[in-house]
Enzyme design. Structure first.
Site, PDB file in Angstrom:
ATOM      1  N   ASP A  89       0.851  -1.173   0.000  1.00  5.60           N
ATOM      2  CA  ASP A  89       0.000   0.000   0.000  1.00  5.60           C
ATOM      3  C   ASP A  89       0.903   1.244   0.000  1.00  5.60           C
ATOM      4  O   ASP A  89       2.021   1.202   0.504  1.00  5.60           O
ATOM      5  CB  ASP A  89      -0.776  -0.076   1.321  1.00  5.60           C
ATOM      6  CG  ASP A  89      -1.809   0.987   1.471  1.00  5.60           C
ATOM      7  OD1 ASP A  89      -2.800   0.916   0.742  1.00  5.60           O
ATOM      8  OD2 ASP A  89      -1.633   1.863   2.320  1.00  5.60           O
ATOM      9  N   LYS A 118      -2.710   3.957  -3.523  1.00  5.04           N
ATOM     10  CA  LYS A 118      -2.950   5.276  -4.052  1.00  5.04           C
ATOM     11  C   LYS A 118      -3.132   6.220  -2.892  1.00  5.04           C
ATOM     12  O   LYS A 118      -3.752   5.890  -1.899  1.00  5.04           O
ATOM     13  CB  LYS A 118      -4.226   5.216  -4.883  1.00  5.04           C
ATOM     14  CG  LYS A 118      -4.485   6.400  -5.733  1.00  5.04           C
ATOM     15  CD  LYS A 118      -5.613   6.032  -6.689  1.00  5.04           C
ATOM     16  CE  LYS A 118      -6.215   7.252  -7.323  1.00  5.04           C
ATOM     17  NZ  LYS A 118      -5.356   7.952  -8.231  1.00  5.04           N
ATOM     18  N   MET A 163      -7.408  11.006   6.868  1.00  7.50           N
ATOM     19  CA  MET A 163      -7.421  11.706   5.574  1.00  7.50           C
ATOM     20  C   MET A 163      -7.916  13.133   5.782  1.00  7.50           C
ATOM     21  O   MET A 163      -8.819  13.629   5.105  1.00  7.50           O
ATOM     22  CB  MET A 163      -8.294  10.954   4.568  1.00  7.50           C
ATOM     23  CG  MET A 163      -7.680   9.618   4.179  1.00  7.50           C
ATOM     24  SD  MET A 163      -8.793   8.538   3.289  1.00  7.50           S
ATOM     25  CE  MET A 163      -9.520   7.615   4.626  1.00  7.50           C
TER      26      MET A 163
HETATM   27  N1  SAH Z   1      -5.642   1.864   7.509  1.00 12.32           N
HETATM   28  C1  SAH Z   1      -4.985   3.077   7.959  1.00 12.32           C
HETATM   29  C2  SAH Z   1      -5.715   4.315   7.471  1.00 12.32           C
HETATM   30  C3  SAH Z   1      -5.710   4.463   5.970  1.00 12.32           C
HETATM   31  S1  SAH Z   1      -6.491   5.919   5.453  1.00 12.32           S
HETATM   32  C4  SAH Z   1      -4.865   3.058   9.477  1.00 12.32           C
HETATM   33  O1  SAH Z   1      -5.485   2.208  10.132  1.00 12.32           O
HETATM   34  O2  SAH Z   1      -4.114   3.863  10.010  1.00 12.32           O
HETATM   35  C5  SAH Z   1      -5.123   6.964   5.172  1.00 12.32           C
HETATM   36  C6  SAH Z   1      -5.006   7.995   6.260  1.00 12.32           C
HETATM   37  O3  SAH Z   1      -4.484   7.417   7.441  1.00 12.32           O
HETATM   38  C7  SAH Z   1      -4.069   9.138   5.964  1.00 12.32           C
HETATM   39  O4  SAH Z   1      -4.672  10.114   5.142  1.00 12.32           O
HETATM   40  C8  SAH Z   1      -3.804   9.662   7.350  1.00 12.32           C
HETATM   41  O5  SAH Z   1      -4.898  10.416   7.817  1.00 12.32           O
HETATM   42  C9  SAH Z   1      -3.768   8.385   8.155  1.00 12.32           C
HETATM   43  N2  SAH Z   1      -2.416   7.882   8.394  1.00 12.32           N
HETATM   44  C10 SAH Z   1      -1.931   6.665   8.118  1.00 12.32           C
HETATM   45  N3  SAH Z   1      -0.658   6.534   8.543  1.00 12.32           N
HETATM   46  C11 SAH Z   1      -0.346   7.712   9.122  1.00 12.32           C
HETATM   47  C12 SAH Z   1       0.809   8.227   9.782  1.00 12.32           C
HETATM   48  N4  SAH Z   1       1.915   7.490   9.937  1.00 12.32           N
HETATM   49  N5  SAH Z   1       0.755   9.490  10.253  1.00 12.32           N
HETATM   50  C13 SAH Z   1      -0.337  10.239  10.143  1.00 12.32           C
HETATM   51  N6  SAH Z   1      -1.446   9.825   9.514  1.00 12.32           N
HETATM   52  C14 SAH Z   1      -1.462   8.580   9.030  1.00 12.32           C
END
Ligand code: SAH
Length: 277
Positions: free
Chosen positions: A46, A68, A193
């Site tokens: 991913d 993406k 997001m």
């Molecule tokens: N499955 C992921 C979320 C995916 S959606 C989870 O459980 O964390 C994608 C969003 O996740 C990004 O736009 C951001 O808001 C957040 N995100 C994921 N990793 C991040 C990180 N290391 N730092 C800050 N935001 C993060």
């Protein structure tokens, strides 16, 4: 890692494991995730998986980037990713689908799993730490604190266009999210997001009666050496983001738990972004 003689989680050829990579820090990988990465023949990555974690995949393992960032036409792309997972599994390979955070939290892991079921492909899920709790924790922010909140909401700031009613930048489409209800009900809101629609969320919170001085934190690249944290409030959040040039990926926390950072900030690697005056 040696294989356990009584392996409770076998990974036979032809199986797909949806693995949560956690938010970025390799220390936050689960043992199950590490084991799956070490036994996979191919890892389908991913876009949000951190370079620190990608480095942990054995060099001889095939890595395919499929993901993406930042929205857009997810549905076509998602279909391609599902097709790829099906194809690799049918080639009788051990397939890891590695996703940032938890695969089932705004990760479309459910869609991929449904497709595998349709194709009779055996699968497993290894959940990961989600950025919505681990990110704030690395910024010194507990998402619950007894004196502040008895609940919190996980919300996406970017609803998929496939939902027909995504929250758009100009607010011209209705959202499936009842923002006014959310603003009234949840003392603490964790927004994934977050960047794209910050201003729209801000306006809706204020319209629903949340105070302009409600503390807000934005945490970018949480749990990695690139972590940046911006502390601001509902009134100023949009202008402060512009002023410091903060970009995705970031988690936004709205609510008084943000104030605990003043005493609980502990993560040494962080690049501090001071709120502009
Ligand atoms: N499955 C992921 C979320 C995916 S959606 C989870 O459980 O964390 C994608 C969003 O996740 C990004 O736009 C951001 O808001 C957040 N995100 C994921 N990793 C991040 C990180 N290391 N730092 C800050 N935001 C993060």
């Amino acid at each position: 890692m040696e294989t356990d003689p009584v392996d409770k989680t076998p990974f036979p050829p032809g199986m797909v494991i949806l693995v949560g990579a956690g938010p970025g820090d390799p220390e936050l990988l689960t043992l199950g995730a590490l084991k799956a990465l070490q036994s996979a023949d191919v890892v389908v990555l991913d876009a949000l998986v951190s370079p620190e974690i990608i480095e942990m995949i054995p060099t001889q393992t095939e890595k395919i980037e499929a993901g993406k960032r930042g929205g857009g036409h997810h549905s076509a792309k998602q279909e391609d990713i599902c097709n790829l997972l099906v194809k690799l599994a049918k080639e009788n390979r051990r397939v890891v689908r590695l996703k940032g955070g938890d695969p089932f939290v705004f990760g479309r892991g459910g869609e991929e799993a449904c497709r595998l079921v349709e194709e009779n492909i055996p699968f497993r899920v290894i959940p990961g730490l989600t950025s919505g709790t681990a990110g704030p924790a690395y910024a010194g922010i507990p998402v619950t604190h007894r004196s502040v909140n008895a609940n919190f909401a996980f919300i996406t700031g970017h609803e998929s266009p496939a939902n027909t009613s995504g929250l758009t930048e100009d607010d011209s489409h209705p959202s499936r999210i009842d923002w006014e209800g959310v603003a009234r009900t949840f003392p603490v809101i964790v927004l994934y997001m977050a960047m794209r629609n910050v201003d729209s969320v801000r306006k809706r919170m204020l319209a629903a009666g949340r105070s302009p001085d409600t503390p807000v934190a934005l945490i970018r690249w949480a749990t990695t050496p690139r972590q940046q944290t911006l502390i601001t409030n509902l009134d100023r959040v949009s202008e402060d983001i512009k002023a410091v040039g903060m970009k995705p990926p970031a988690i936004m926390v709205i609510g008084k738990v943000v104030n605990f950072r003043e005493v609980l900030k502990w993560f040494p690697d962080e690049t501090l972004i001071p709120p502009p005056q």
